[in-house]
Design a protein around this motif. Sequence first.
Motif, PDB file in Angstrom:
ATOM      1  N   VAL A 243       0.867  -1.186   0.000  1.00  0.00           N
ATOM      2  CA  VAL A 243       0.000   0.000   0.000  1.00  0.00           C
ATOM      3  C   VAL A 243       0.900   1.230   0.000  1.00  0.00           C
ATOM      4  O   VAL A 243       1.928   1.256   0.670  1.00  0.00           O
ATOM      5  CB  VAL A 243      -0.951   0.024   1.217  1.00  0.00           C
ATOM      6  N   ASP A 244       0.511   2.231  -0.785  1.00  0.00           N
ATOM      7  CA  ASP A 244       1.346   3.427  -0.882  1.00  0.00           C
ATOM      8  C   ASP A 244       0.523   4.695  -0.702  1.00  0.00           C
ATOM      9  O   ASP A 244      -0.595   4.652  -0.200  1.00  0.00           O
ATOM     10  CB  ASP A 244       2.121   3.438  -2.206  1.00  0.00           C
ATOM     11  N   GLN A 245       1.092   5.825  -1.136  1.00  0.00           N
ATOM     12  CA  GLN A 245       0.446   7.116  -0.898  1.00  0.00           C
ATOM     13  C   GLN A 245      -0.790   7.328  -1.769  1.00  0.00           C
ATOM     14  O   GLN A 245      -1.603   8.211  -1.482  1.00  0.00           O
ATOM     15  CB  GLN A 245       1.455   8.257  -1.116  1.00  0.00           C
ATOM     16  N   GLN A 246      -0.944   6.542  -2.823  1.00  0.00           N
ATOM     17  CA  GLN A 246      -2.145   6.616  -3.653  1.00  0.00           C
ATOM     18  C   GLN A 246      -3.230   5.810  -2.948  1.00  0.00           C
ATOM     19  O   GLN A 246      -3.502   4.664  -3.278  1.00  0.00           O
ATOM     20  CB  GLN A 246      -1.848   6.047  -5.047  1.00  0.00           C
ATOM     21  N   TYR A 247      -3.857   6.434  -1.945  1.00  0.00           N
ATOM     22  CA  TYR A 247      -4.691   5.660  -1.032  1.00  0.00           C
ATOM     23  C   TYR A 247      -5.959   5.107  -1.662  1.00  0.00           C
ATOM     24  O   TYR A 247      -6.414   4.026  -1.287  1.00  0.00           O
ATOM     25  CB  TYR A 247      -5.014   6.459   0.234  1.00  0.00           C
ATOM     26  N   PHE A 248      -6.559   5.793  -2.618  1.00  0.00           N
ATOM     27  CA  PHE A 248      -7.748   5.237  -3.258  1.00  0.00           C
ATOM     28  C   PHE A 248      -7.400   3.962  -4.021  1.00  0.00           C
ATOM     29  O   PHE A 248      -8.088   2.943  -3.919  1.00  0.00           O
ATOM     30  CB  PHE A 248      -8.389   6.253  -4.198  1.00  0.00           C
ATOM     31  N   ASP A 249      -6.314   4.023  -4.789  1.00  0.00           N
ATOM     32  CA  ASP A 249      -5.885   2.835  -5.530  1.00  0.00           C
ATOM     33  C   ASP A 249      -5.467   1.713  -4.581  1.00  0.00           C
ATOM     34  O   ASP A 249      -5.758   0.534  -4.820  1.00  0.00           O
ATOM     35  CB  ASP A 249      -4.720   3.183  -6.460  1.00  0.00           C
ATOM     36  N   SER A 250      -4.782   2.068  -3.513  1.00  0.00           N
ATOM     37  CA  SER A 250      -4.297   1.050  -2.585  1.00  0.00           C
ATOM     38  C   SER A 250      -5.441   0.348  -1.863  1.00  0.00           C
ATOM     39  O   SER A 250      -5.435  -0.873  -1.704  1.00  0.00           O
ATOM     40  CB  SER A 250      -3.331   1.674  -1.570  1.00  0.00           C
ATOM     41  N   LEU A 251      -6.432   1.112  -1.411  1.00  0.00           N
ATOM     42  CA  LEU A 251      -7.538   0.453  -0.703  1.00  0.00           C
ATOM     43  C   LEU A 251      -8.389  -0.367  -1.671  1.00  0.00           C
ATOM     44  O   LEU A 251      -8.905  -1.433  -1.314  1.00  0.00           O
ATOM     45  CB  LEU A 251      -8.367   1.457   0.090  1.00  0.00           C
ATOM     46  N   ALA A 252      -8.509   0.106  -2.915  1.00  0.00           N
ATOM     47  CA  ALA A 252      -9.223  -0.684  -3.920  1.00  0.00           C
ATOM     48  C   ALA A 252      -8.459  -1.969  -4.233  1.00  0.00           C
ATOM     49  O   ALA A 252      -9.056  -3.025  -4.485  1.00  0.00           O
ATOM     50  CB  ALA A 252      -9.426   0.135  -5.193  1.00  0.00           C
ATOM     51  N   LYS A 253      -7.135  -1.891  -4.189  1.00  0.00           N
ATOM     52  CA  LYS A 253      -6.285  -3.068  -4.418  1.00  0.00           C
ATOM     53  C   LYS A 253      -6.531  -4.135  -3.354  1.00  0.00           C
ATOM     54  O   LYS A 253      -6.667  -5.323  -3.664  1.00  0.00           O
ATOM     55  CB  LYS A 253      -4.817  -2.639  -4.395  1.00  0.00           C
ATOM     56  N   VAL A 254      -6.592  -3.716  -2.090  1.00  0.00           N
ATOM     57  CA  VAL A 254      -6.844  -4.658  -1.004  1.00  0.00           C
ATOM     58  C   VAL A 254      -8.213  -5.313  -1.167  1.00  0.00           C
ATOM     59  O   VAL A 254      -8.369  -6.524  -1.010  1.00  0.00           O
ATOM     60  CB  VAL A 254      -6.736  -3.962   0.363  1.00  0.00           C
ATOM     61  N   ARG A 255      -9.217  -4.507  -1.499  1.00  0.00           N
ATOM     62  CA  ARG A 255     -10.565  -5.036  -1.688  1.00  0.00           C
ATOM     63  C   ARG A 255     -10.598  -6.023  -2.866  1.00  0.00           C
ATOM     64  O   ARG A 255     -11.238  -7.076  -2.803  1.00  0.00           O
ATOM     65  CB  ARG A 255     -11.556  -3.899  -1.945  1.00  0.00           C
ATOM     66  N   ALA A 256      -9.914  -5.660  -3.945  1.00  0.00           N
ATOM     67  CA  ALA A 256      -9.877  -6.533  -5.122  1.00  0.00           C
ATOM     68  C   ALA A 256      -9.224  -7.873  -4.793  1.00  0.00           C
ATOM     69  O   ALA A 256      -9.677  -8.931  -5.252  1.00  0.00           O
ATOM     70  CB  ALA A 256      -9.126  -5.846  -6.262  1.00  0.00           C
ATOM     71  N   LEU A 257      -8.163  -7.836  -3.973  1.00  0.00           N
ATOM     72  CA  LEU A 257      -7.482  -9.074  -3.609  1.00  0.00           C
ATOM     73  C   LEU A 257      -8.402 -10.003  -2.826  1.00  0.00           C
ATOM     74  O   LEU A 257      -8.386 -11.221  -3.028  1.00  0.00           O
ATOM     75  CB  LEU A 257      -6.227  -8.755  -2.793  1.00  0.00           C
ATOM     76  N   ARG A 258      -9.226  -9.442  -1.969  1.00  0.00           N
ATOM     77  CA  ARG A 258     -10.155 -10.279  -1.195  1.00  0.00           C
ATOM     78  C   ARG A 258     -11.162 -10.955  -2.127  1.00  0.00           C
ATOM     79  O   ARG A 258     -11.493 -12.134  -1.955  1.00  0.00           O
ATOM     80  CB  ARG A 258     -10.872  -9.412  -0.142  1.00  0.00           C
ATOM     81  N   ILE A 259     -11.648 -10.221  -3.111  1.00  0.00           N
ATOM     82  CA  ILE A 259     -12.593 -10.798  -4.076  1.00  0.00           C
ATOM     83  C   ILE A 259     -11.915 -11.871  -4.921  1.00  0.00           C
ATOM     84  O   ILE A 259     -12.462 -12.955  -5.158  1.00  0.00           O
ATOM     85  CB  ILE A 259     -13.160  -9.681  -4.978  1.00  0.00           C
ATOM     86  N   LEU A 260     -10.700 -11.580  -5.372  1.00  0.00           N
ATOM     87  CA  LEU A 260      -9.969 -12.522  -6.210  1.00  0.00           C
ATOM     88  C   LEU A 260      -9.676 -13.825  -5.473  1.00  0.00           C
ATOM     89  O   LEU A 260      -9.802 -14.916  -6.030  1.00  0.00           O
ATOM     90  CB  LEU A 260      -8.656 -11.886  -6.677  1.00  0.00           C
ATOM     91  N   TRP A 261      -9.292 -13.715  -4.197  1.00  0.00           N
ATOM     92  CA  TRP A 261      -8.988 -14.929  -3.442  1.00  0.00           C
ATOM     93  C   TRP A 261     -10.235 -15.783  -3.239  1.00  0.00           C
ATOM     94  O   TRP A 261     -10.162 -17.010  -3.217  1.00  0.00           O
ATOM     95  CB  TRP A 261      -8.361 -14.580  -2.098  1.00  0.00           C
ATOM     96  N   SER A 262     -11.370 -15.144  -3.115  1.00  0.00           N
ATOM     97  CA  SER A 262     -12.613 -15.894  -3.012  1.00  0.00           C
ATOM     98  C   SER A 262     -12.802 -16.758  -4.259  1.00  0.00           C
ATOM     99  O   SER A 262     -13.165 -17.936  -4.174  1.00  0.00           O
ATOM    100  CB  SER A 262     -13.802 -14.938  -2.844  1.00  0.00           C
ATOM    101  N   ASN A 263     -12.519 -16.198  -5.420  1.00  0.00           N
ATOM    102  CA  ASN A 263     -12.651 -16.950  -6.668  1.00  0.00           C
ATOM    103  C   ASN A 263     -11.626 -18.079  -6.766  1.00  0.00           C
ATOM    104  O   ASN A 263     -11.941 -19.190  -7.206  1.00  0.00           O
ATOM    105  CB  ASN A 263     -12.503 -16.009  -7.867  1.00  0.00           C
ATOM    106  N   VAL A 264     -10.379 -17.784  -6.371  1.00  0.00           N
ATOM    107  CA  VAL A 264      -9.329 -18.804  -6.460  1.00  0.00           C
ATOM    108  C   VAL A 264      -9.614 -19.959  -5.504  1.00  0.00           C
ATOM    109  O   VAL A 264      -9.493 -21.134  -5.870  1.00  0.00           O
ATOM    110  CB  VAL A 264      -7.945 -18.180  -6.157  1.00  0.00           C
ATOM    111  N   SER A 265      -9.980 -19.640  -4.261  1.00  0.00           N
ATOM    112  CA  SER A 265     -10.248 -20.710  -3.290  1.00  0.00           C
ATOM    113  C   SER A 265     -11.459 -21.547  -3.709  1.00  0.00           C
ATOM    114  O   SER A 265     -11.485 -22.764  -3.500  1.00  0.00           O
ATOM    115  CB  SER A 265     -10.438 -20.127  -1.883  1.00  0.00           C
ATOM    116  N   LYS A 266     -12.450 -20.886  -4.316  1.00  0.00           N
ATOM    117  CA  LYS A 266     -13.592 -21.643  -4.839  1.00  0.00           C
ATOM    118  C   LYS A 266     -13.139 -22.634  -5.907  1.00  0.00           C
ATOM    119  O   LYS A 266     -13.645 -23.752  -5.990  1.00  0.00           O
ATOM    120  CB  LYS A 266     -14.627 -20.688  -5.439  1.00  0.00           C
ATOM    121  N   ALA A 267     -12.192 -22.200  -6.743  1.00  0.00           N
ATOM    122  CA  ALA A 267     -11.690 -23.073  -7.804  1.00  0.00           C
ATOM    123  C   ALA A 267     -10.995 -24.307  -7.221  1.00  0.00           C
ATOM    124  O   ALA A 267     -10.969 -25.368  -7.849  1.00  0.00           O
ATOM    125  CB  ALA A 267     -10.730 -22.305  -8.712  1.00  0.00           C
TER     126      ALA A 267
END
Length: 459
Positions: A243-267
């Motif tokens: 996470v860096d100083q671009q806080y909107f992008d960084s927090l969206a990145k964390v949220r995206a990772l949680r969604i992505l892991w849900s898909n991977v673990s389902k697979a």
Amino acid sequence: MSQFPAPTPLEWRDAAIKALKDRPLESLIHLDADQLATRPLYGTANATGAVFAPRPSDSEGRSWDLRAIVEGGDAAELNTSILTDLENGAASVLVSGSVTTDAAKLTRALEGVALELAPVALDAGFDGVKAGEALDAVAKASPRAKLSFHLDPVSAYARAGGAPSDFAAILKDAASKAAGWASTYPEARLFLASGQVAHEAGASIAQELAFALSSAVAYVKALVEAGVSTEKALSPLTLGVAVDQQYFDSLAKVRALRILWSNVSKAFGHEVQAQIEARSSRRMLSARDPWPNMLRLTAAGFAGSVGGADVVVLDAFTRAAGLPDDFARRQARNTQLILMEESNLGRVDDPASGSWYLDARTRELAEAAWTEFQAIESEGGIVAALEGHVIQPRIARAREFIEKAYQNGSAQIIGVTKFVDPDVRAVSVTEDVSEAVSYDAFEALKPVRIAAAFEEAGQ
């Protein structure tokens, strides 16, 4: 009670064109290193659907784990730092340096630490197994010990451009050891699947997320081959992100990772909640004038906490210049304590949910990362993609895009490219004597620091 009228998109467009004067409306659209467009206005007209990606939290307690970094080779000094951190607000520690691989030294460094209460994480690179054995010796097979072995040989492999021996054997050995620790320590975290090494080398957000996901897949498969069930291989995995100083992008990145892991673990056949460790970026730090780093690190901590990371790790503001002193370490702790206990950022689950822009950004990053992830997997996985020189040129292009933004002035670094202080107040640091390991099997993902080029040119 009077209300302001809500302008229609057409009325907003007319007002924007008038305010821009000679500039076209399209000048308000910006592309990132993934070639994703950030538009000037988000709403029902261009909505992509709501996103909800909360972390499992206790809003009445501590919503995230405040983790302090402790680096060095002197066990007595590290012990003082660790106890100071834990007594003054940190919930866990991340131990790095030569002390991690020596059981006697690590025992001394962790003297007085209740491993059943304060999680201890390791950062040992290729020495991950050796460090894990040392931590195992300290824990003495206590089943309630909260250990984070943080085995991450893939990141070490990528950073070094090779390995000291056959990498397949290194990964197999790590998985075998992890399988044994899983039985002894049921609450332990085993592997860290992190995209940090890609981020520090200049990767885009999608590339960083894809690197983390592909590493995770490699670790799960290795654990399954070591005799661990798929479900038990998924559960103790930690996902790492910068996470860096671009806080909107960084927090969206964390949220995206949680969604992505849900898909991977389902697979894999078992949907598992992501355990995410957000660590502050080092490529964003300045060395000549480290004081503005306090603002950057605050923004990074904000992004990690609001984005929903389970663990947030912030560097000291002087880290780009060397190992920090007590003051800089206290600042790193207090930044998170203020965000947590005074700003109460953890009292709402996924506060970004419902924002037209942040929901759209989260979804777009997740989709772009999924495409990158599929490209890596189609090459045979993260290890084959590194050895086949698939990942490196893509990251190089992203790094060039990012660096050009600072070179042409469309992005600034406060204290470095803008508002430069000619007489910087000195800070106290200790020289970092650790040496980067390097091999020549393939092109390494070497870390960059964006401010370095400008600092060197100004000397």
